[in-house]
Design a protein around this motif. Structure first.
Motif, PDB file in Angstrom:
ATOM      1  N   LYS A  90       0.835  -1.207   0.000  1.00 50.13           N
ATOM      2  CA  LYS A  90       0.000   0.000   0.000  1.00 50.13           C
ATOM      3  C   LYS A  90       0.869   1.256   0.000  1.00 50.13           C
ATOM      4  O   LYS A  90       0.485   2.295  -0.523  1.00 50.13           O
ATOM      5  N   ASP A  91       2.021   1.171   0.599  1.00 47.51           N
ATOM      6  CA  ASP A  91       2.977   2.284   0.606  1.00 47.51           C
ATOM      7  C   ASP A  91       4.296   1.794   0.010  1.00 47.51           C
ATOM      8  O   ASP A  91       5.225   1.432   0.742  1.00 47.51           O
TER       9      ASP A  91
ATOM     10  N   GLN B 216       3.900   9.380  -7.820  1.00 45.96           N
ATOM     11  CA  GLN B 216       3.525   8.011  -7.439  1.00 45.96           C
ATOM     12  C   GLN B 216       2.013   7.831  -7.636  1.00 45.96           C
ATOM     13  O   GLN B 216       1.251   8.742  -7.316  1.00 45.96           O
ATOM     14  N   PRO B 217       1.551   6.724  -8.190  1.00 49.08           N
ATOM     15  CA  PRO B 217       2.257   5.481  -8.498  1.00 49.08           C
ATOM     16  C   PRO B 217       2.561   5.320  -9.988  1.00 49.08           C
ATOM     17  O   PRO B 217       2.532   4.202 -10.499  1.00 49.08           O
TER      18      PRO B 217
ATOM     19  N   LYS C 120       5.483  -6.774  -1.705  1.00 51.40           N
ATOM     20  CA  LYS C 120       5.089  -7.779  -0.714  1.00 51.40           C
ATOM     21  C   LYS C 120       6.152  -8.857  -0.557  1.00 51.40           C
ATOM     22  O   LYS C 120       6.067  -9.697   0.338  1.00 51.40           O
ATOM     23  N   HIS C 121       7.126  -8.822  -1.442  1.00 49.70           N
ATOM     24  CA  HIS C 121       8.250  -9.760  -1.353  1.00 49.70           C
ATOM     25  C   HIS C 121       9.459  -9.101  -0.698  1.00 49.70           C
ATOM     26  O   HIS C 121      10.502  -9.738  -0.554  1.00 49.70           O
ATOM     27  N   GLY C 122       9.309  -7.821  -0.318  1.00 50.19           N
ATOM     28  CA  GLY C 122      10.420  -7.104   0.288  1.00 50.19           C
ATOM     29  C   GLY C 122      10.883  -5.958  -0.609  1.00 50.19           C
ATOM     30  O   GLY C 122      10.248  -5.623  -1.619  1.00 50.19           O
ATOM     31  N   LEU C 123      11.983  -5.353  -0.251  1.00 43.05           N
ATOM     32  CA  LEU C 123      12.538  -4.244  -1.040  1.00 43.05           C
ATOM     33  C   LEU C 123      13.200  -4.781  -2.295  1.00 43.05           C
ATOM     34  O   LEU C 123      14.080  -5.641  -2.230  1.00 43.05           O
ATOM     35  N   GLU C 124      12.769  -4.251  -3.433  1.00 46.22           N
ATOM     36  CA  GLU C 124      13.365  -4.628  -4.710  1.00 46.22           C
ATOM     37  C   GLU C 124      14.036  -3.400  -5.316  1.00 46.22           C
ATOM     38  O   GLU C 124      13.570  -2.269  -5.147  1.00 46.22           O
TER      39      GLU C 124
END
Length: 216
Positions: A58-59, A98-99, A127-131
Motif C-alpha cells: 500500500k505504501d 507516485q504510483p 510484498k516480497h520485500g525491497l526490490e
C-alpha cells in the motif's frame, strides 16, 4: 573467492532481469532512450519508464536514484533524500508522481561536462520485500556547443548612411535656397545700391551745367 562471487551477484541479477525483456510478466527493467542531444546552456529531458512482476504494498515508497558516467558510477540524484551532486546543483528536476511507472529527469543549463551516460535506478517496496533494479544501457547525452553569435556593431549600413547624407544635403539646400537665385539677388542688390548713390550726383552735375550755360 566467495566474496568475489557475492560482489558480482547483484550485477548478474540486474542483467538477467533486463535481458529477458520479451516476457515482461516475469521480468523487471528500466527503459531509457539510448541517445539524446542537447545544446550548451539549454535543457534536456531524459524520459524513463520501468516495469516489474511483483505486487507492491500500500505504501511502496518508490525511490529514484540516478548515476552517471558508467553503470556503477557516482550517484547524482536521490529522490528520497533530495541529494543532488555538486556538479548538478540547482540543475536537476525529477517529474514523476507516485504510483506512475514513468517520468522525466530534466537537466537545466547544460554544460560541456554534462556530456556522459546517465542511468536510472528504482527502489520499491513490494510484498516480497525491497526490490531495486537499474537501467543497464543508460542514456548517452551529447552536448553541442552553442553557436557563436556575432556581436552587433553601431556602424550603420551603407544605405542608411547614404540616406542620412542625402537628407543632410537636402536640409542644407533648403536653408540656403538655390545658389543661382542667391547670386542673381546679390547682383540686383548691388546695381540698385549703385543707382541710388549715383543718381543724386548726376542730378547735381546736370543742375550746375544748366546754371552755367550762357544765356540766350
Amino acid at each position: 573467492m566467495a566474496w568475489v562471487l557475492l560482489l558480482l551477484l547483484p550485477t548478474a541479477c540486474l542483467q538477467a532481469g533486463n535481458s529477458a525483456g520479451s516476457n515482461r510478466g516475469n521480468t523487471f527493467g528500466v527503459n531509457q532512450p539510448a541517445r539524446l542531444s542537447g545544446v550548451q546552456g539549454g535543457s534536456i529531458k531524459i524520459p524513463f519508464s520501468f516495469y516489474f512482476p511483483w505486487e507492491w504494498t500500500k505504501d511502496p515508497r518508490m525511490t529514484f536514484l540516478w548515476r552517471w558516467q558508467r553503470f556503477h558510477g557516482k550517484f547524482i540524484y536521490n529522490s528520497s533524500s533530495g541529494f543532488i551532486h555538486e556538479h548538478f546543483k540547482d540543475r536537476l528536476i525529477l517529474n514523476w508522481t507516485q504510483p506512475q511507472t514513468s517520468g522525466v529527469l530534466r537537466i537545466l543549463d547544460l554544460k560541456e561536462k554534462d556530456q556522459n551516460k546517465y542511468f536510472c535506478r528504482v527502489h520499491l517496496n513490494t510484498k516480497h520485500g525491497l526490490e531495486q533494479w537499474q537501467s543497464i544501457g543508460g542514456t548517452r547525452l551529447n552536448v553541442t556547443p552553442r553557436k557563436h553569435i556575432p556581436v552587433s556593431t553601431t556602424t550603420k549600413s551603407p544605405s542608411i548612411v547614404t540616406s542620412a547624407v542625402t537628407t543632410a544635403g537636402l536640409e542644407a539646400t533648403e536653408g540656403q535656397k538655390n545658389p543661382s537665385f542667391v547670386n542673381i539677388g546679390a547682383t540686383i542688390g548691388v546695381v540698385v545700391a549703385t543707382a541710388v548713390l549715383i543718381t543724386p550726383v548726376c542730378v547735381m552735375l546736370i543742375f550746375l551745367w544748366w546754371k552755367k550755360r550762357p544765356a540766350d
